[in-house]
Design an enzyme around this catalytic site. Structure first.
Site, PDB file in Angstrom:
ATOM      1  N   ASP A 167     -11.608   2.241   7.048  1.00 54.31           N
ATOM      2  CA  ASP A 167     -11.124   3.612   7.072  1.00 54.31           C
ATOM      3  C   ASP A 167     -11.588   4.492   6.150  1.00 54.31           C
ATOM      4  OD1 ASP A 167      -9.765   5.884   8.148  1.00 54.31           O
ATOM      5  OD2 ASP A 167      -7.792   5.263   7.309  1.00 54.31           O
ATOM      6  N   HIS A 181       0.772  -1.378  -0.059  1.00 54.50           N
ATOM      7  CA  HIS A 181      -0.205   0.005  -0.017  1.00 54.50           C
ATOM      8  C   HIS A 181       0.759   1.311  -0.039  1.00 54.50           C
ATOM      9  CE1 HIS A 181      -3.245   2.919   1.249  1.00 54.50           C
ATOM     10  NE2 HIS A 181      -2.432   3.390   2.126  1.00 54.50           N
ATOM     11  N   GLU A 241     -10.792   2.312   2.991  1.00 53.99           N
ATOM     12  CA  GLU A 241      -9.339   1.347   3.274  1.00 53.99           C
ATOM     13  C   GLU A 241      -9.726   0.121   3.918  1.00 53.99           C
ATOM     14  OE1 GLU A 241      -6.588   4.144   5.136  1.00 53.99           O
ATOM     15  OE2 GLU A 241      -6.108   5.153   3.024  1.00 53.99           O
ATOM     16  N   GLU A 276      -5.567   2.881  -5.261  1.00 57.04           N
ATOM     17  CA  GLU A 276      -4.761   2.105  -5.819  1.00 57.04           C
ATOM     18  C   GLU A 276      -5.184   1.208  -7.002  1.00 57.04           C
ATOM     19  OE1 GLU A 276      -2.430  -0.228  -2.527  1.00 57.04           O
ATOM     20  OE2 GLU A 276      -3.934   0.928  -1.339  1.00 57.04           O
TER      21      GLU A 276
HETATM   22 CA    CA Z   1      -5.910   3.917   7.111  1.00 54.13          CA
END
Ligand code: CA
Length: 444
Positions: A249, A150, A215, A389
């Site tokens: 998140d 990440h 996330e 991403e």
């Molecule tokens: Ca995070």
């Protein structure tokens, strides 16, 4: 790594729904939540998942189902939060796990002491009939940043001429997060307003986030804490961890990129964090430990971050998946589309290392404190734990079977996270799911 009879693949429950091969909550799992019957004014209280039921621990105590330390532990769960139970420590958690296993395993194996199956059946509530509460009064929340895949993806996208910050490979990095906006699966997510700097402009504007993201993380609940001024050594760190849940998140990327220098995320992260209701205990996860290794060219951890057992058992192979359900999915009866799948075993830092580093300066952790693992991304694009991403910051949108595309989340989108562990010779165990649906911003 501590395996015992509660991990035995052959163990079955007298509760048939716990014995399905694809059940999330077999007898070997026994995760904890806080619940009540949906739509009632009942007090929230601790429960344990088995098959499609919730074991109402308060009722089992009243029925005389437990004795000794297990009875004390179950009584501590008869509260709207589990902080008191977590503070009792690993021996109490394990005593209750073992007592539950003995009471609910198939009858021909059961000890004859204690209430019979008929009495225990009266302590069950169907999961379909309950609503969940936050399992802890969370005092503090710290979100880590521990996936090197990440971190490298983010650097490549946002700072193509930059490189991974050199401290990343020496310690588990984190920031202190916000507790008031932590909610459970099902909480509506209101698109946040915030400052962003439009491309090519010199002055920011206040506007709804246009690059809303998720996330994929694990939430880590601290069991017994430590005194301020002391530290938790890495070799003992997992004795202080009760268990794990799924954590989303939610992240506002346009707000984040404008506000984060020099102090890190603020409004980009503080509007919502979503947890799954069930906490899978570290005991239940014992069969899914694996080797934790570092590429030979990478820095090896400083001694305070490496216990003797870390190389052999430090990693946890937890399968994680993110799916997206748009309003069109719902309208057309299409199942949520899987966006990515990865495993927590790729993480650069372990749970124990996060706890050891968090406390090495003398910071006290308290029972019920929450740590986020940081986004869990694996080495390939298909294992990316965030849309930024997957879509290369919006340059390559995801195509959905509804004919839609997504660069970032749109109003009406629901993000569904699931997790499970499986390994030959052991029962598959699940985490359940975390789900959150985006509502339009206020003020539009
Ligand atoms: Ca995070």
């Amino acid at each position: 790594m501590r395996l015992d009879h509660t991990h035995d693949l052959a163990a079955k429950s007298w509760l048939e729904s716990a014995n399905d091969d694809d059940a999330s909550f077999p007898l070997q799992n026994l995760p904890f939540a806080v619940f009540r019957r949906a739509g009632t004014a009942e007090a929230f209280r601790g429960g344990v998942a088995l098959g499609d039921q919730v074991i109402d621990l308060t009722r089992v105590v009243e029925a005389g189902g437990f004795s000794g330390l297990a009875a004390q532990a179950a009584s501590a769960c008869a509260q709207p939060t589990l902080n008191g139970f977590l503070a009792m420590g690993a021996d109490a958690w394990r005593a209750l796990r073992h007592a539950l296993f003995d009471r609910f395993k198939a009858q021909d194996e059961r000890e004859r002491a204690g209430p019979g199956v008929a009495a225990l059946k009266r302590c069950l509530v169907p999961q379909a009939d309950v609503e969940y509460g936050l399992p802890m009064q969370i005092g503090d929340y710290t979100d880590f940043y521990t996936s090197i895949d990440h971190a490298r993806n983010i650097v490549n996208l946002l700072r193509p001429d930059g490189s991974l910050s050199p401290n990343f490979q020496w310690m588990p990095l984190a920031y202190h997060g916000r507790v008031s906006s932590i909610g459970l699966s099902g909480q509506p997510i209101r698109r946040p307003l915030g400052q962003r700097l439009p491309t090519g402009q010199r002055e920011p504007e206040l506007a709804p986030c246009a690059r809303l993201d998720y996330e994929l993380e694990l939430g880590i609940f601290i069991g017994a804490g430590n005194e301020q001024g002391t530290r938790i050594p890495v070799a003992r760190a997992e004795e202080h961890v009760f268990g794990l849940c799924l954590l989303n998140d939610w992240s506002a990327r346009d707000i984040q990129s404008w506000e984060s220098v020099p102090l890190g995320p603020f409004l980009a992260k503080n509007f919502a964090t979503t947890l799954s209701p069930w906490i899978v205990t570290m005991d239940a996860l014992a069969p899914f430990r694996g080797a934790w290794t570092r590429p030979s060219g990478d820095p090896q951890p400083l001694p305070y971050l490496c216990a003797p057992e870390t190389p052999a058992y430090g990693a946890l192979d937890i399968q994680l998946e993110v799916a997206l359900e748009t309003a069109n999915h719902r309208r057309n009866g299409i199942a949520p589309t899987r966006l990515s799948r990865t495993s927590f075993r790729h993480q650069y830092w372990t749970v124990a290392q996060m706890v050891a580093h968090h406390t090495v300066g003398g910071c006290n952790l308290r029972s019920g404190d929450l740590l986020g693992s940081g986004t869990v991304s694996g080495p390939t694009r298909a294992e990316a734990g965030a849309l930024i991403e997957l879509t290369e910051a919006g340059k390559t949108p995801v195509r959905l079977p509804t004919g839609e595309t997504r660069s970032f989340l749109e109003d009406g989108d629901a993000v569904v996270m699931t997790g499970w562990c499986e390994r030959t010779g052991y029962a598959r165990i699940g985490f359940g799911e975390s789900r959150g649906e985006i509502l339009p911003a206020h003020g539009e």
